[in-house]
Design an enzyme around this catalytic site. Structure first.
Site: not given
Lengths: 319, 319
Positions: A17-18, A210, A212, A243, A252
């Site tokens: 997903r991400d 979460h 980054h 990104c 991520n």
């Protein structure tokens, strides 16, 4: 098979997903299915498989229903999917068998408005609706909190804003909170303070981090979060999910990097790192055909090829 | 110019030596000179400019004398160079004006033998000779200790071996020790324990950490080392210096990544990060013409271009 001791940390794999929502390609549903199945085989037990945000915004994940319908539901594996609002939940519940509906809100008002075109207050109203329906369906709710370490628009984000939002989300029915350093700007002492502030109000067993890796600090922040008591961490295989607006900038944190950090320290993850490395290699070399930013999978692949190690002097005597 | 408060950490820039010796290209001396001059202008005060290891092994740095002779000696800037043995010191001293001779030994016997084809004991004898001559010349001695967190051949390296070697090096005349995680395998708790063990025998103001990012843990390890009391850290601009035997595998930690870690936490570095980003961009785009692995310089360049930030929901309302 000998029963292994329970994992000590929970790794929530968000790559499908991400990761995919922040990559330029749109992968066929069959490829996404294979990806999820491979991830399941590594031992990962929480996998975010798709998003029900409108395909107008996230075309890469337009096939959420089809993907979810194509997946088996193995015992012990929980699939989650992003749910932006009540309408998105209708799509989620239409599929069935997804264990966690993941909602989101920003700790920064500006970021929330830029991201989803509504105020935090209006967002929370949607979340209330989603939570009610999800719980009625026996589905758990995860709430992502964005910009916990800083906002691209507002700059600093007050700790108090993060804690209050997290509390509000739990009041509205969230079963777990994932604290997101959306722009990767957090640093270890800050993460420690954030977790301490959150822990004062919320049981840490309901909290995930979460992080980054935009500034390379994701693992240092994971370490700080772990030392502060967090035991659930989101990550994306190979660091998938740079990104799209800053090509080459990493986003991520790579799942293998997080796994190896814990394994080296003797913390059980329940995930087969080598199997995940295989999966990431497949994704990089056969599907995407471009390099992924993760460090550990690349080092592991190099070690398999028997790459020697570097040293200061070079081989042999110097003259 | 308003006098600024003194830096709280010392960043030792090793890019021109440890970076370039691990890259495939051999840069012209004039380019190396420009690199060092640009680095000086960022505020870096310790720069390792070359190595006097035989050009047979490190052809990229065969021009050590010519480079050193071409450089101005700005006030407050200390140049160091790698010196493998007494013969290498003859080359070093022939140049003049280099403030630090950097010797090296491995905490692992096997690694020492593989690296320089002699035992640690024989290595220490060379180091004794170099130290005597260096001190007679008013030159300081830095001693690199390799494989402090693990060895590619022996696996685990005993803490005791690292501490004893560091003590021995100081006895032989080393003024400072740089503890090197040669294969990047260290993890934060291990680094904390290592520093504590070293600190029990050696004043920490004589200790630097040289972390590698092979597994993505360099910054987490720098953070742990800082929390344990270390105040000097080696780094390489842009993360220059991937291992030549494992293409794409990262080695040296990126100087910008280390600087930003400290700056975000309010620790003064004395280095202008934006000026260093400019230097790394020049090196990457105009000289090497291939991507460097550092995170922060890439993120900073993206921010200058006005890249927007990513967010979970995508812009706008989901339907």
């Amino acid at each position: 098979m000998v029963q292994q001791a329970a994992p000590e940390v929970l790794i929530c794999e968000v790559g499908p997903r991400d990761g995919l929502q922040n990559e330029p390609e749109t992968l066929p549903t069959a490829v996404k299915r294979e990806l999820v199945e491979r991830l399941v085989r590594t031992g990962l037990r929480r996998i975010e498989i798709t998003s029900f945000v409108s395909p107008r915004w996230i075309p890469q994940l337009a096939d959420g229903e089809a993907l979810a319908a194509s997946l088996a539901r193995p015992d012990g594996v929980v699939y989650s999917a992003l749910v932006p609002n009540a309408r998105g939940y209708e799509r989620f519940s239409g599929v069935g068998g997804l264990g966690v509906a993941a909602v989101f809100a920003s700790a920064s008002e500006t970021h929330n408005r830029k991201n989803v075109n509504r105020s935090i207050a209006a967002q929370l109203e949607e979340i209330r609706l989603v939570s009610e329906r999800a719980h009625a369906d026996g589905v758990r709710v995860r709430a992502y909190v964005s910009t916990v370490c800083g906002c691209p628009y507002e700059g600093e984000v007050a700790l108090r804003a993060v804690v209050e939002l997290a509390e509000r989300l739990l009041d509205l029915g969230a079963d777990e909170i994932s604290l997101g350093d959306t722009i990767g700007i957090g640093h270890p002492r800050q993460v420690r303070e954030l977790v301490a502030a959150v822990a004062a109000e919320i049981p840490l067993d309901r909290v995930a981090l979460h992080m980054h890796d935009t500034y390379g600090r994701a693992l240092a922040n994971v370490q700080a979060g772990y030392e502060a008591g967090v035991r659930a961490f989101d990550a994306s295989l190979g660091g998938l999910g740079g990104c799209p607006y800053a090509p080459g900038a990493s986003g991520n944190v790579a799942t293998e990097d997080v796994l190896d950090l814990f394994e080296r320290a003797g913390v059980r993850t329940g995930v087969e790192l080598d199997a995940l490395v295989d999966t990431t290699q497949w994704l990089q070399d056969e599907i995407l055909r471009r390099p992924l930013p993760g460090r550990v999978f690349r080092a592991r692949l190099g070690a398999r090829r028997g790459a020697a190690e570097c040293a200061p002097g070079g081989a042999g005597d110097a003259e």
